[in-house]
Design a protein around this motif. Structure first.
Motif, short mmCIF file in Angstrom:
data_model
loop_
_atom_site.label_atom_id
_atom_site.label_comp_id
_atom_site.label_asym_id
_atom_site.label_seq_id
_atom_site.Cartn_x
_atom_site.Cartn_y
_atom_site.Cartn_z
N SER A 117 4.27 -5.52 29.33
CA SER A 117 3.76 -6.75 29.93
C SER A 117 3.89 -6.73 31.45
O SER A 117 4.77 -6.08 32.00
N ARG A 118 2.98 -7.44 32.11
CA ARG A 118 2.99 -7.64 33.56
C ARG A 118 2.90 -6.32 34.33
O ARG A 118 3.78 -5.96 35.10
N LEU A 138 3.01 -5.38 23.08
CA LEU A 138 2.98 -6.48 24.03
C LEU A 138 2.34 -6.00 25.32
O LEU A 138 2.96 -5.24 26.08
N SER A 140 0.52 -8.27 27.52
CA SER A 140 0.06 -9.45 28.23
C SER A 140 0.16 -9.25 29.74
O SER A 140 0.94 -8.44 30.22
N TYR A 141 -0.65 -10.03 30.47
CA TYR A 141 -0.64 -10.01 31.93
C TYR A 141 -0.92 -8.59 32.47
O TYR A 141 -0.16 -8.04 33.23
N GLU A 161 0.44 -9.12 21.43
CA GLU A 161 0.27 -10.06 22.54
C GLU A 161 -0.65 -9.45 23.59
O GLU A 161 -0.36 -8.39 24.15
N LEU A 162 -1.77 -10.14 23.84
CA LEU A 162 -2.78 -9.69 24.80
C LEU A 162 -3.16 -10.81 25.76
O LEU A 162 -4.27 -10.88 26.26
N ALA A 163 -2.22 -11.71 26.02
CA ALA A 163 -2.50 -12.87 26.87
C ALA A 163 -2.80 -12.46 28.31
O ALA A 163 -2.30 -11.45 28.80
N ASN A 165 -5.42 -11.26 30.09
CA ASN A 165 -6.08 -10.04 30.51
C ASN A 165 -7.46 -10.34 31.10
O ASN A 165 -8.24 -9.43 31.38
N ASP A 185 -1.17 -13.43 20.15
CA ASP A 185 -1.36 -14.20 21.37
C ASP A 185 -2.58 -13.66 22.13
O ASP A 185 -2.55 -12.54 22.65
N SER A 187 -4.18 -15.84 24.41
CA SER A 187 -4.40 -16.93 25.36
C SER A 187 -4.84 -16.42 26.73
O SER A 187 -4.60 -15.28 27.11
N ASN A 189 -7.85 -15.74 28.12
CA ASN A 189 -8.84 -14.67 28.19
C ASN A 189 -10.24 -15.30 28.23
O ASN A 189 -10.39 -16.41 28.74
#
Length: 339
Positions: A117-118, A138, A140-141, A161-163, A165, A185, A187, A189
């Motif tokens: 992530s991030r 995970l 995300s971001y 989790e793919l929030a 992107n 997740d 969210s 997108n």
């Protein structure tokens, strides 16, 4: 004739001399190249040792799991030397500027958690499908624009989790092969609908698609029989399908900041719902909750558009519809009498 012989012998000697010199020059060049290659190998070996030593410092063991943990350092790419740690069970790389997931990730057969992530990742390689023991992915971001169909081969994946992107707007149909996936997740997108592959996930319990561009929900959304939590805030939903009332496991539903004009009347009977939020929607009717004992501001804010609000709204909508039907019936009777 003697002069000619001497001249011919001189030319032969000169030719032989040049050939000897050329041969020696080539041999010298070859030795130099070999020496440089040797120096390069030594330098490369030393670099490998330095990288290995640095990576070794990042490997920890917690609760029986071998974890690679790197945070807030510059690692735009991961070195091939990482394959010297095949025992790794988790990668935890946060805020390191990572741009690519190396294709040699498939070498880590024991990997259970891949937490990246991030970062700045733009692509998930198809080799991810070889991680059949992976339980959590995970990502995300990041900057992921698409998901490879091979991800559907990660048969033990439970959490994805793919929030955030940004450009992600679809999933491959093979995602429905993830029979153990219970947490998803997606969210923040660009999804305009809940993908069919998501609706078909048999074990899904928790879904976040808030902050997308959803315009409607699938008519057969009740097929998601095990779903207990659904976040759909900050979308473009204008109505809810009636079949949402048949989601027997659903106990948390967040629909704030949409474009809903109404609430299906049958939702009044969704006794399984423990928390629901309709805040900031242009609903047709205005309703007021009855006075209640003093609560904290957070509780008042939550209840204002929560379960009690939903129940009273459905009752008020039904009352107004019945009133309109009665008025229509009276008008018809009056017209019949007049004629």
């Amino acid at each position: 004739m003697t002069g000619v012989a001497v001249c011919s012998g001189s030319v032969s000697s000169i030719k032989s001399l040049w050939e000897t010199r050329i041969k020696k020059t080539k041999q010298d060049l070859q030795k130099q190249q070999e020496q440089r290659a040797g120096v390069g190998r030594v330098r490369h070996n030393w670099e490998d040792r330095i990288i290995l030593a640095k990576l070794k410092e990042k490997v920890v063991t917690e609760e029986g799991r071998v974890i690679l943990r790197i945070e807030k350092e510059e690692w735009k790419t991961l070195p091939r030397a990482l394959v010297h740690f095949p025992q790794l069970m988790e990668w935890q790389l946060h805020r390191v500027g990572l741009q690519t997931i190396p294709r040699f990730v498939s070498s880590f057969e024991n990997l259970l958690v891949l937490d990246l992530s991030r970062n700045a990742i733009t692509e998930i390689p198809k080799e991810i499908g070889k991680l059949t023991r992976l339980r959590e992915l995970l990502v995300s971001y990041n900057r992921v624009q698409s998901v490879p169909e091979e991800l559907g081969c990660c048969e033990n994946l439970e959490k994805l989790e793919l929030a955030m992107n940004r450009d992600l707007d679809e999933l491959p149909s093979e995602i429905s092969n993830l029979k153990k996936l219970c947490h998803l997740d997606l969210s923040m997108n660009q999804f305009t609908e809940i993908p069919e592959s998501v609706v078909s996930l048999p074990a899904l319990e928790w879904l976040d698609m808030g902050g997308n561009r959803l315009q409607s929900l699938p008519h057969d959304i009740h097929r998601m029989e095990k779903l207990h939590t659904m976040w759909l805030q900050r979308n473009e939903l204008e109505f809810l399908p009636d079949n949402i009332c048949y989601m027997q496991s659903l106990d948390t539903l967040v629909l704030s900041n949409n474009k809903l004009h109404d609430i299906p009347s049958m939702m009044e009977d969704m006794n399984n719902l423990r928390f629901v939020n309709f805040r900031d929607n242009p609903l047709t009717y205005e309703v007021e909750l009855p006075a209640a004992p003093k609560k904290s501001e957070d509780e008042d804010d939550r209840e204002m558009f929560g379960r009690d609000f939903m129940r009273i709204y459905c009752q008020e909508a039904r009352k107004r519809v019945n009133a309109m039907l009665n008025m229509h019936r009276v008008n018809r009777m009056y017209q019949q009498i007049c004629t």
